[in-house]
Design an enzyme around this catalytic site. Sequence first.
Site, PDB file in Angstrom:
ATOM      1  N   ARG A  15       0.796  -1.228   0.000  1.00 17.68           N
ATOM      2  CA  ARG A  15       0.000   0.000   0.000  1.00 17.68           C
ATOM      3  C   ARG A  15       0.834   1.286   0.000  1.00 17.68           C
ATOM      4  NH1 ARG A  15      -4.289   0.139   4.301  1.00 17.68           N
ATOM      5  NH2 ARG A  15      -3.047  -1.309   5.534  1.00 17.68           N
ATOM      6  N   GLY A  80       4.236 -15.382   6.376  1.00 17.34           N
ATOM      7  CA  GLY A  80       3.607 -14.998   7.638  1.00 17.34           C
ATOM      8  C   GLY A  80       4.619 -14.636   8.708  1.00 17.34           C
ATOM      9  N   LYS A 333      30.792  22.814   5.287  1.00 16.61           N
ATOM     10  CA  LYS A 333      30.828  21.346   5.232  1.00 16.61           C
ATOM     11  C   LYS A 333      32.170  20.837   5.717  1.00 16.61           C
ATOM     12  CE  LYS A 333      32.639  18.853   2.374  1.00 16.61           C
ATOM     13  NZ  LYS A 333      33.229  18.098   1.258  1.00 16.61           N
TER      14      LYS A 333
END
Length: 450
Positions: A15, A80, A333
């Site tokens: 989904r 499962g 950085k």
Amino acid sequence: MKTALIILAAGKGTRMNSDLPKVLHPLAGVPLLVHAMQSGASLDPEKTVIVAGHGAAEVRKAALAHDATVTVTEQTEQLGTAHAAAQARDALQDFDGTAIVLFGDTPFVRPETLEQMTEALRSHDVVILGFEADDPARYGRLITRGDDLERIVEFKDATEEERAITLCNSGVVACDARLLFDLIDAIGNDNASAEYYLTDIVSLARARDLSATVVTCDEAETLGINTRAELAQAEAAFQARARATAFEDGVTMPAPDTVHFAFDTVVGRDTVIEPNVVFGPGVTVESGAQIRAFSHLEGCHVSRGSVIGPYARLRPGAELSEDVRIGNFVEIKNAQIGQGTKVNHLSYIGDATLGSGTNVGAGTVTCNYDGVMKHHTHIGDNVFIGSDTMLVAPVHIGDAAMTASGSVITSDVEPGALALARAHQVEKPGMAVKLFEMLKAKKARNQRGS
Ligand code: UD1
Ligand code: CA
């Protein structure tokens, strides 16, 4: 008691409608899986086994990047949750102690809750984490009698009567590891989904006269992510908690809803965070700092009294000492910035060490990359870098040195020296006036022609 974690993360996450495995979708700056790993890590487990399946290679990489000591096993077919947990058996062959099963898509389980579960194991053989659901929807239901848990019934297999129960299964299990695998061996797949349900360990344990119980927690803790909408809700829940914690820790935020924290952001007392600030992973800000509006920080440390932004970007490896000023449109950085040093406008400082009391003028760039390799720039104490200086690394600027504006510095500068590295100015008297006249005349000719 020794603990082992088994984190189930093989599911596809259909989904999510994504190429990225579900557990790798980011929440608060890190994959969902890392949240589960983190809550489990609070138990100081002897072993952590992650069961990967869909996108196993990517899941493995992300898991190991967060913690190189974990074992990742693969469940090639998703049969499962019991079948998934069984994949951890080999990795835990020599392990004696408690196994805790977590889901990789359930990020908010609190360490205290897991401790309560291990505590409950002293008097029970199987401990399940449950919650009172507002809307029990399709969760598994916990069938209890007094303090005892009798069995768990999956929604699909439940009767109307069982579906009316609101005490639900979160999926988290605590059980002696050997017993867990023993019980799993007895699990079949004769159910509505034809899956091997881990939840069946409860009835199997009860049939052997072993005891099972439920530890309950708040529903918010067991929130599992199945869709992108749920991911966004989880993010909102995380941010709300992080903001509340920041307030409790003495942080001022005039517009808290616009401040975005990462899972591990640490901010000290009396620090002010202005609107629209984003923290990526790995940021620590000491007390009494100011993070001004629209700044983005990631993998960096800001010390007491420093002022960052507005519109500043601190990238990984930016280590700022006390009372540093990093102004608008400045990017830092992998650089150490000494006490009281200022980089106030439109600059890039990367792969560099800056001493204390130094001033870096507007538009300065450490040219750290030659297209193949990165090189280091060192700037000493009390240096004045003129505006628009290009520092072509590797390069070393001594203490109390100066560079002239617009210089392209390609060689080291001695302490106390002034380096001028720009073309000499040439001046032609009256030439500007002549040039203007010529250009205007040309424009007029063009217009007549057209
Ligand atoms: C499970 C529980 C249910 C509980 C719910 C809570 C079972 C049988 N049911 O149902 O009682 O209320 O979680 O959210 O356990 N996974 C694998 N391999 C598999 C199957 C699943 O690794 O073969 C992983 C998934 O990636 C996921 C987790 O196990 O992280 C849970 O699986 P999912 O299919 O979502 O279980 P639910 O049906 O939600
Ligand atoms: Ca689920």
